[in-house]
Design an enzyme around this catalytic site. Structure first.
Site, PDB file in Angstrom:
ATOM      1  N   ALA A 105     -49.563 -51.394 -68.145  1.00  0.00           N
ATOM      2  CA  ALA A 105     -50.576 -50.367 -67.927  1.00  0.00           C
ATOM      3  C   ALA A 105     -51.064 -49.816 -69.263  1.00  0.00           C
ATOM      4  O   ALA A 105     -52.176 -50.113 -69.718  1.00  0.00           O
ATOM      5  CB  ALA A 105     -50.025 -49.241 -67.055  1.00  0.00           C
ATOM      6  N   THR A 106     -50.202 -49.034 -69.905  1.00  0.00           N
ATOM      7  CA  THR A 106     -50.577 -48.342 -71.131  1.00  0.00           C
ATOM      8  C   THR A 106     -51.188 -49.242 -72.187  1.00  0.00           C
ATOM      9  O   THR A 106     -52.143 -48.851 -72.859  1.00  0.00           O
ATOM     10  CB  THR A 106     -49.330 -47.668 -71.736  1.00  0.00           C
ATOM     11  OG1 THR A 106     -48.670 -46.928 -70.719  1.00  0.00           O
ATOM     12  CG2 THR A 106     -49.711 -46.752 -72.861  1.00  0.00           C
ATOM     13  N   ALA A 150     -42.984 -52.976 -68.277  1.00  0.00           N
ATOM     14  CA  ALA A 150     -42.773 -51.895 -69.263  1.00  0.00           C
ATOM     15  C   ALA A 150     -42.474 -52.409 -70.657  1.00  0.00           C
ATOM     16  O   ALA A 150     -41.675 -53.326 -70.836  1.00  0.00           O
ATOM     17  CB  ALA A 150     -41.656 -50.937 -68.839  1.00  0.00           C
ATOM     18  N   GLY A 151     -43.113 -51.784 -71.625  1.00  0.00           N
ATOM     19  CA  GLY A 151     -42.834 -52.062 -73.016  1.00  0.00           C
ATOM     20  C   GLY A 151     -43.831 -52.968 -73.721  1.00  0.00           C
ATOM     21  O   GLY A 151     -43.859 -53.027 -74.940  1.00  0.00           O
ATOM     22  N   LYS A 200     -43.554 -50.607 -55.168  1.00  0.00           N
ATOM     23  CA  LYS A 200     -42.871 -50.783 -56.448  1.00  0.00           C
ATOM     24  C   LYS A 200     -41.953 -49.586 -56.609  1.00  0.00           C
ATOM     25  O   LYS A 200     -42.408 -48.454 -56.802  1.00  0.00           O
ATOM     26  CB  LYS A 200     -43.841 -50.848 -57.623  1.00  0.00           C
ATOM     27  CG  LYS A 200     -43.065 -51.085 -58.942  1.00  0.00           C
ATOM     28  CD  LYS A 200     -43.825 -50.768 -60.190  1.00  0.00           C
ATOM     29  CE  LYS A 200     -42.817 -50.415 -61.286  1.00  0.00           C
ATOM     30  NZ  LYS A 200     -43.481 -49.980 -62.526  1.00  0.00           N
ATOM     31  N   GLY A 204     -44.361 -47.285 -72.131  1.00  0.00           N
ATOM     32  CA  GLY A 204     -45.291 -46.690 -73.078  1.00  0.00           C
ATOM     33  C   GLY A 204     -44.876 -46.796 -74.529  1.00  0.00           C
ATOM     34  O   GLY A 204     -45.591 -46.328 -75.419  1.00  0.00           O
TER      35      GLY A 204
END
Lengths: 255, 255, 255, 255
Positions: C206-207, C184-185, C97, C158
């Site tokens: 992830a976050t 993301a986001g 990635k 994040g």
């Protein structure tokens, strides 16, 4: 320009109605009123100094701005009717902005007390401009009850959240035959412009001007925004497209 | 009012830049230009009649509006640089609105060709105003390359979708030290006001005016909307609140 | 169910890719991984314990989850290429990635370094899944460069702001011939469902899981949300209507 | 999992309530019901075949799904009360989903007739689940009148516009002590997930499943979306941030 706002036979060239609440002092309020170009301003009888003196009513008179008494702070139809009647005597006007809120946390209008009050006030000869939520059904009921204008909120009073549900405002405008005045929730200029683009006939706002860092400047912004939104509505905007469209291809040959 | 827009040392009192593409004819365009109050207007060299005659350049001269040549229709850095150079000769200006699009379906800017062209044009002495997507990274690169202004899109050219990603525009404004001009995607007045409220220094639009049902009226709306948004930004708006806040409690005792 | 995700010839029945960053400890991470049903998880070589021991790689092996090394923290193409090469040796996979960010405030991808790195990595035999902004032009360039998947962001890493610009994601999906993975986001389940409804082939997050109050529970939520969004996309949603439509009239006579 | 929905003392492990209207035929409906995992389904007495035969009630019985009679199509309190009473006899249940609409164009609930009917039905021993607009004031009135659940709309019935005003739904949830069931307007899975994330206790939908291209598949999507949204709410989502936040820095040393 002959695009005038007409409510109950009275004509206005400004489509911005200002509220007086929240201003730091009368001098700030005066400058904001002048900058806004408003011709109609709500006043709360309970707070207005009607005995003369350097009060808000004097100020309005001096500025040539009409006073629209409201029933702010009322929680029942009975209270609102009484307040309107007192205002009629004191201010010599049968116009009233009807406002009956359900609780202090949301300051949302109480549909039941509002409709009840509207019916009684209309029967008593008042010209009623009714503050309401954004429910198209209630808006129609208020119109059927004889209100001269319906005033749906964009979002709760003083929240500055703008127009939370443009779809409902469009539904109200679509079916109304009296002027629809967007009332409450305006935070900044683009909110006011949007209200007009959705088809509202006017915008009422207070806090967004009186509590801005620079009230006079924000009043000017709101004046321009309301004009801009109105003109944009009348000018007929371009449709929204998923894909791009070059401006060039349509350019005429000569240049 | 001393709130002037300054780009590369040149000062403008209007923060609305108009594009000429899409107008039905020169007479419509003239009325729109005048109504908009613009002081700077993009022209496409390929389309402009530079040999005199009743072309768009004559019109701009007559109206006292500056001509900003663009590189519309270019697909590579080389093409854009050449177009800019030709425009410099023809129009006697070293200003250029750089625009290099990647394809016809989206008309989105090509980040690679745009940055390449920007670097070459700056090196060649141009004052470059660069059309870009709303990527804060690319905007900064263009600024680092010496662009005099960055011009992020709100949404694809001619789409009328307004500002799809206000967050990105805010990120760009937050970090830019050159003027940020919102370019492309404006559909109606509230979009233009929002651009200014987000901190843009100016707005560029074409289709939303030239293809509106009434271009002159929409030009006037855009003029007012840009002013309104700018003033609202400077006036300091009220914060957004989850709950309501009565305007009354803060009213001073005397009235 | 035969609706499998295929990237570069490898097939996955889960469309949720998990990142390992942000977990309080390995035990929390393990429960989240299991609950999520993921079959592919990003790991950062710099942080992964590749020497054995109770590290994240052991954990992935034990759970039967594939490791996808990323180049998180890299700021240039050269750095990213080197990191990918080290990961290939260490983890015995040519998948990577690719992630090259421009700065620490936004963690937004650097378009130039990303494309440069992608080209080099593809030439070096890597299967590249490229993290990108939501610019449809860059997405296409990455695909043209041979990337096996493009991974546009919904909003900054994040931030939890969800998908700021669904229109761009739709444009990307419309024109891509490789899988589009929203990366993301994502803040909560509905964001992940929306990504799939817009046509994404998978979601990477992830976050939003590892930093939720209850990571395991949020992992389960994300698993279900991704499935829900995928199925809803395939099921063909009803159109949006301005007016209401009763469900009753269409009911067949018998009941 | 012990996260059960409780309405008036009755417990449900599914938080998805399905409506039966709009299905092409009973076989389609059956597959959708099973796929949805619902335990409670609204039926319209006027349309249901209560005399036996291959009707919708037989189907519900066979699937072990509870029947919740509604008063769809009623325009006055009197009509709704009568319909509820007939349903009680026919279906042997004192539960009723109260629905009194104001007109056919919007199918919006009539606040006045709805509250009136709710009071009468509660007095008559019914367990009332009341369909309402998204006005927090009306929602509270219905609760005060003794309704066992309030069911605010997301947008007009069958519009597929999702939740137009999440702020109002949050206000309702914040102040309600009975379950809030999002009813009407759901278009796709992410809408249902969002409803749960906002704090709704359940979601009721019909058209979005029965009129999807593949009703069974959409029913499955909705089942997963409701679960996902519920779990995400309970899991405690990450906060929204203007700037990015790397997942890496918080990773514990060992890996």
């Amino acid at each position: 320009m002959d695009d005038v706002l007409e409510i109950a036979g009275r004509r206005f060239s400004s489509r911005l109605v200002l509220g007086t609440g929240g201003a730091a002092n009368l001098s700030v309020l005066e400058r904001a009123l002048v900058a806004s170009g408003t011709e109609l301003t709500t006043v709360s009888l309970r707070r207005a100094d009607t005995s003369g003196g350097p009060g808000v009513l004097d100020l309005l008179r001096r500025c040539g701005v009409g006073a629209l008494p409201n029933t702010a702070g009322c929680r029942s139809a009975a209270e609102a009717v009484l307040t309107a009647q007192l205002a009629r005597e004191a201010l010599d006007t049968n116009w009233v902005k009807l406002e009956v809120v359900a609780d202090e946390d949301t300051l949302l209008p109480d549909p039941f007390e509002t409709l009840d009050a509207a019916e009684r006030l209309v029967a008593d000869g008042f010209t009623v401009l009714a503050y309401t939520n954004d429910d198209p059904v209630l808006a129609r009921r208020l119109e059927d009850a004889g209100c001269a204008a319906v005033m749906p909120l964009g979002s709760p009073i003083g929240s500055g959240l703008g127009i939370r549900n443009p779809h409902n405002i469009e539904l109200i405008v679509n079916r109304a035959s009296v002027p629809v005045v967007l009332d409450a929730g305006i935070g900044t200029a683009s909110d006011a412009a949007l209200a007009m683009e959705l088809g509202c006939a006017a915008v009422l706002l207070a806090t967004s001007v009186t509590r801005a860092d620079e009230p006079e400047r924000m009043a000017r912004a709101m004046r321009d925004a309301v004009r801009a939104g109105r003109e944009a509505r009348l000018a007929g905007r371009i449709p929204r497209r998923f894909w791009a469209r070059a401006s060039s291809p349509a350019v005429e040959g000569g240049w």
